[in-house]
Design a protein around this motif. Structure first.
Motif, short mmCIF file in Angstrom:
data_model
loop_
_atom_site.label_atom_id
_atom_site.label_comp_id
_atom_site.label_asym_id
_atom_site.label_seq_id
_atom_site.Cartn_x
_atom_site.Cartn_y
_atom_site.Cartn_z
N LYS A 94 -5.97 -3.18 0.66
CA LYS A 94 -4.89 -2.74 -0.22
C LYS A 94 -5.46 -2.00 -1.44
O LYS A 94 -4.97 -0.94 -1.85
N LYS A 95 -6.52 -2.57 -2.07
CA LYS A 95 -7.13 -1.95 -3.25
C LYS A 95 -7.71 -0.59 -2.89
O LYS A 95 -7.56 0.40 -3.63
N TYR A 96 -8.34 -0.52 -1.78
CA TYR A 96 -8.95 0.74 -1.34
C TYR A 96 -7.89 1.80 -1.04
O TYR A 96 -8.03 2.97 -1.37
N GLU A 97 -6.80 1.35 -0.44
CA GLU A 97 -5.73 2.28 -0.10
C GLU A 97 -5.10 2.86 -1.36
O GLU A 97 -4.74 4.04 -1.41
N ARG A 98 -4.93 2.03 -2.46
CA ARG A 98 -4.37 2.53 -3.71
C ARG A 98 -5.28 3.59 -4.33
O ARG A 98 -4.81 4.66 -4.75
N ALA A 99 -6.58 3.31 -4.40
CA ALA A 99 -7.52 4.30 -4.98
C ALA A 99 -7.53 5.58 -4.15
O ALA A 99 -7.54 6.70 -4.70
N LEU B 20 -6.73 -7.90 1.20
CA LEU B 20 -6.71 -7.53 -0.23
C LEU B 20 -7.62 -6.34 -0.49
O LEU B 20 -7.27 -5.42 -1.24
N THR B 21 -8.79 -6.35 0.08
CA THR B 21 -9.72 -5.24 -0.11
C THR B 21 -9.14 -3.94 0.45
O THR B 21 -9.27 -2.87 -0.17
#
Length: 892
Positions: free
Chosen positions: A665-670, A662-663
């Motif tokens: 994925k969030k980092y990849e979006r930003a 999950l972390t």
């Protein structure tokens, strides 16, 4: 060096004395006794060889599967100078003596070619001269050719030698032996009978002639073998004259290599002698064994009685008894005139029929056979050929033939055959033969004498016996035929020797070895004793063993012999166990009892040992099982703990993986959003910079294009100017040339006119004679003036055309200028034609190019002809115009 010569003598004697038989591929067909002589220091000084009973009958007959003597096959395989001995391409199949049995090779893999090379090398090392070697090979080859001689019956009830023998063997034989064909035929086909002082010649039958040839071959080969043995002895014998061998021999070692017991389908005189020899040696062996036995018993101080054994003295008496022995009867028959093999057989039937070792059934008597019971078994003998073989006699005619030879080597062999002939003179020999005839010893008598001497020599030594046993008849490794081996043991006397030995005390142990082996039967400690203590302990041990034997017999646990039925009669003698000074002697009956007692003790001890060993093994096995069980439990518990730990570790790992996912994925979006924004901003900045650079580039390209255009225009203008300037320069040069030429022509015309006027004056003076010439000149002048007028008219036309464009048309420079202007204007005009006229403003400038060329040609041809006519300016204009037109076409 002496020992090497003794060894080197083996190839020589084996080549001439060994042959292939049914059982042995290198069977020795003679017996030999080699005496190796030594000094008192042990140094070998020489040797001597004595031979017995060579099987000469093998020369003329062999059984199926056998070969003749090796030397014949070796010569045929290895001799290089074949033409010298009349061999050519002949092989063993081409001679009767080597092909009668149909066997040509050896089964043991020995090559005859290599053996012949070894034979030649051995003769060289021993010391045979070249003449001796050549003589030996010559006699062997002569015997090969002699075997091919054939006889046929003649008309006078006699015989003659066939001339058409294979490969001219008769010619080869007589040349090798050194006598003529006539002498050979006379010696073999005729017999001389002396009656008083008269000598009668009697023709011999074909059969008797063949027997005479066989006797000659056997006698020659026997003499050759004796010669070889004598020469070998001369080479290997010690030399007393030499300082190294000055001391007499101190001792010797004798090696007897003799044939074994023989039994074939047909046994003849040779087998009787061989088996008689084996009987004699067996008798000596039995005597030697018993003598040693009795001597040892006496030295050890034990009680013993005479050993009974099957004595073979009876068979020896049956053969060699001087009155009734078979060989004695045979010798008497050889001396009796007219005796035959049948009469010999009938005499031995009458004389020996009561002997226990002699048998002759009616069937055997009808076939002249008899049977002797040897120690090895019964053997049946055939009396055919006994008398002839025992005589081994060469007819006087054959002996005279050998003595008449021109070959010195053959003469030496003849002296060996008949040592009484001291001279080579045949007449002298005949005179001696007519005198008192000396009795010739028979083969049997010689052999008995040699055997007696050999036995006496053996009796003075300490013999050792070596028996050679053949495992199988196929000559294969690792294969043993029990029946064949048992038969050889019986025939060689080994079984009889074992039986004799077993009748005494066959088992003997030194005191120390006996104590070491049987100490377990005693209750006392008898190990690790000294020699003296071992002797004392051995006596005590024997007494204890005797008591145990008494107890064993009384309980009837062991009963095999009547001597052990009564325990009261048991003592050291009857029990078969005696203690000597250094050894313990055991009979064959008591040895199994000792072994049984030893077996019981060892079995009981081994049982105890097995019990202890099994306890130890069981305990060790149980301990191993317990250790393995503990190890399995520890392994299982560790597996359970590891399994529980793996479950907890798996849940923690799953949670950590989910959070990490999950972390991430969030980092990849930003990170993706920031990347897009950065890309957009960088694009805007790059577009602004690109527009500025584009404007600068366009301005630079515009300036560059203008500069290129100006340079191109300047280049084109300069190019056109240079072309025009070059055209004008060329045209000016041409026109100036034309003007100069015009002036020259005018000057020439003036000069010609002056000359003409002078000639006219002279003509007027010459009178009527020159009237014709004047008329011709007048005509010529008229033609010239007409041409000038025409040219003048053309010039006027061109001049008028030029005046329309330039006020200075009368000037030649004006013509040039007008022409140059027309050329420059025509360069700017794109529509040109090589065939049509050029126009400018509707005015005619220049005529057709072809016409202008013709005008120029005419103009210059007139000048070259030096005609008296004025220069035509219109020709110059035409020439210039034509050149300009050609230049225009080239530029286009």
């Amino acid at each position: 060096a002496g020992s090497c010569k003794v060894l080197e003598s083996n190839p020589i004697l084996e080549s001439f004395g060994n042959a292939r038989t049914a059982r042995n591929d290198n069977s020795s067909r003679f017996a030999k006794f080699v005496e190796l002589q030594f000094k008192h220091t042990g140094t070998f000084i020489g040797a001597s060889i004595e031979t017995y009973l060579l099987e000469k009958v093998r020369i003329v007959a062999q059984e199926k599967g056998e070969r003749n003597y090796h030397i014949f096959y070796e010569i045929l395989a290895g001799e290089d100078e074949r033409e010298k001995y009349f061999l050519g391409d002949l092989t063993a199949k081409d001679f009767a003596m080597t092909s009668s049995s149909g066997t040509y090779d050896r089964r043991d893999g020995v090559d005859d070619y290599e053996m012949y090379n070894d034979f030649i090398k051995a003769m060289l090392k021993i010391g045979f001269s070249g003449e001796e070697q050549e003589g030996i090979v010559t006699i062997a080859c002569a015997l090969l050719h002699a075997s091919n001689l054939k006889f046929s019956e003649s008309t006078d009830y006699g015989s003659e030698i066939e001339k058409n023998t294979p490969s001219s063997s008769i010619e080869a034989f007589v040349k090798l032996m050194g006598f003529t064909e006539e002498a050979l035929s006379k010696a073999l086909c005729f017999s001389e009978i002396q009656s008083g002082k008269e000598v009668f010649v009697k023709p011999l039958t074909k059969r008797n002639a063949e027997k005479g040839l066989e006797a000659l071959m056997k006698a020659t080969y026997g003499a050759l073998f004796s010669y070889l043995v004598q020469r070998v002895n001369d080479c290997i014998a010690p030399k007393p004259d030499d300082g190294q061998y000055s001391m007499a021999k101190a001792s010797y070692i004798g090696v007897l290599d003799i044939f074994g017991f023989e039994k074939f389908k047909k046994n003849s005189f040779e087998q009787l002698c061989i088996n008689y020899c084996n009987e004699t040696l067996q008798h000596q062996f039995n005597s030697f064994v018993l003598k040693n036995e009795q001597k040892e018993y006496e030295l050890e101080g034990i009680q013993w009685s005479y050993i009974e054994f099957n004595d073979n003295q009876e068979i020896l008496d049956l053969v060699d008894n001087k009155l009734s022995g078979i060989l004695s009867i045979l010798g008497d028959q050889c001396k009796t005139p007219g005796a035959t093999n049948k009469t010999f057989a009938s005499i031995i039937y009458k004389t020996c029929s009561a002997h226990p070792r002699f048998e002759a059934s009616r069937r055997q008597q009808s076939l002249n056979l008899f049977e002797l019971n040897h120690y090895a078994g019964p053997i049946e003998y055939d009396t055919e050929g006994f008398i002839a073989k025992n005589k081994d006699e060469l007819r006087k005619e054959a002996n005279d033939l050998l003595l008449s030879s021109s070959n010195n080597f053959v003469l030496a062999l003849a002296n060996i055959i008949n040592p009484d002939t001291g001279s080579n003179d045949v007449n002298n020999v005949g005179a001696k033969s007519r005198g008192k005839k000396k009795t010739r010893a028979t083969v049997g008598g010689k052999f008995i004498k040699q055997l007696s001497e050999l036995r006496n020599r053996i009796d003075t030594t300490y013999p050792y016996y070596v028996r050679c046993l053949k495992p199988n008849d196929q000559l294969l490794p690792d294969r043993f035929d029990p029946l064949l081996i048992a038969q050889q043991l019986q025939y060689s006397g080994v079984l009889e020797a074992v039986r004799v030995t077993r009748m005494g005390y066959p088992y003997r142990y030194p005191h120390s070895l006996f104590v070491e082996r049987y100490f377990i039967l005693s209750e006392k400690k008898l190990q690790d004793l000294s020699e003296k203590e071992a002797s004392i302990s051995c006596s005590a041990l024997v007494d204890e063993i005797l008591l145990q034997i008494v107890q064993l017999v009384s309980t009837k646990t062991f009963h095999k012999n009547n001597e052990f039925k009564s325990s009261s009669s048991l003592n050291l003698v009857t029990s078969g166990i005696q203690t000597g000074k250094t050894k313990v002697f055991l009979r064959k009956e008591v040895f199994p009892i000792l072994e049984q007692l030893l077996h019981k003790k060892t079995a009981a001890a081994s049982t105890k040992i097995q019990v202890r060993a099994r306890i130890f093994l069981a305990r060790t096995k149980q301990e191993r099982k317990f250790k393995r069980l503990l190890r399995l439990q520890a392994i299982f518990r560790r597996w359970l703990a590891k399994k529980q730990k793996n479950k907890v570790r798996s849940s923690i790992m799953i949670q950590s993986e989910a959070r990490m996912f999950l972390t991430r994925k969030k980092y990849e979006r930003a990170l993706r959003s920031v990347s897009i924004l950065q890309c957009f901003l960088r694009r805007c900045v790059a577009m602004k910079k690109l527009l500025i650079e584009k404007e600068k580039h366009q301005a630079h390209m515009l300036m560059l294009w203008i500069s290129i255009q100006s340079k191109a225009r300047m280049f084109l203008a300069r190019l056109n100017h240079e072309r025009t300037l070059r055209s004008v320069s060329i045209l000016q040069c041409f026109l100036r040339r034309c003007i100069a030429m015009k002036k020259i022509m005018v000057a020439k015309e003036k000069h010609k006119a002056q000359i003409l006027r002078l000639e006219q004056k002279k003509d007027t003076q010459s009178g009527v004679s020159t009237t014709v010439e004047k008329d011709s000149r007048t005509v010529a002048i008229a033609e010239v003036s007409a041409k000038k007028n025409q040219e003048e008219e053309e010039r006027i036309v061109f001049s008028e055309a030029a005046k329309s464009d330039s006020p200075t048309s009368n000037d030649p420079g004006g013509i040039v200028a007008a022409t140059a202007n027309s050329v420059m204007e025509s360069n700017n005009d794109k529509a040109t034609s090589n065939a049509g006229p050029i126009t400018k403003g509707g005015k005619w400038i220049l005529a057709d190019r072809g016409k202008i060329g013709s005008l120029i040609e005419k103009d210059f041809s007139a000048v070259n002809d030096n005609e008296k006519k004025p220069y035509k300016p219109q020709g110059v204009v035409s020439l210039a115009a034509s050149w300009l037109l050609a230049d225009k076409e080239t530029n286009s």
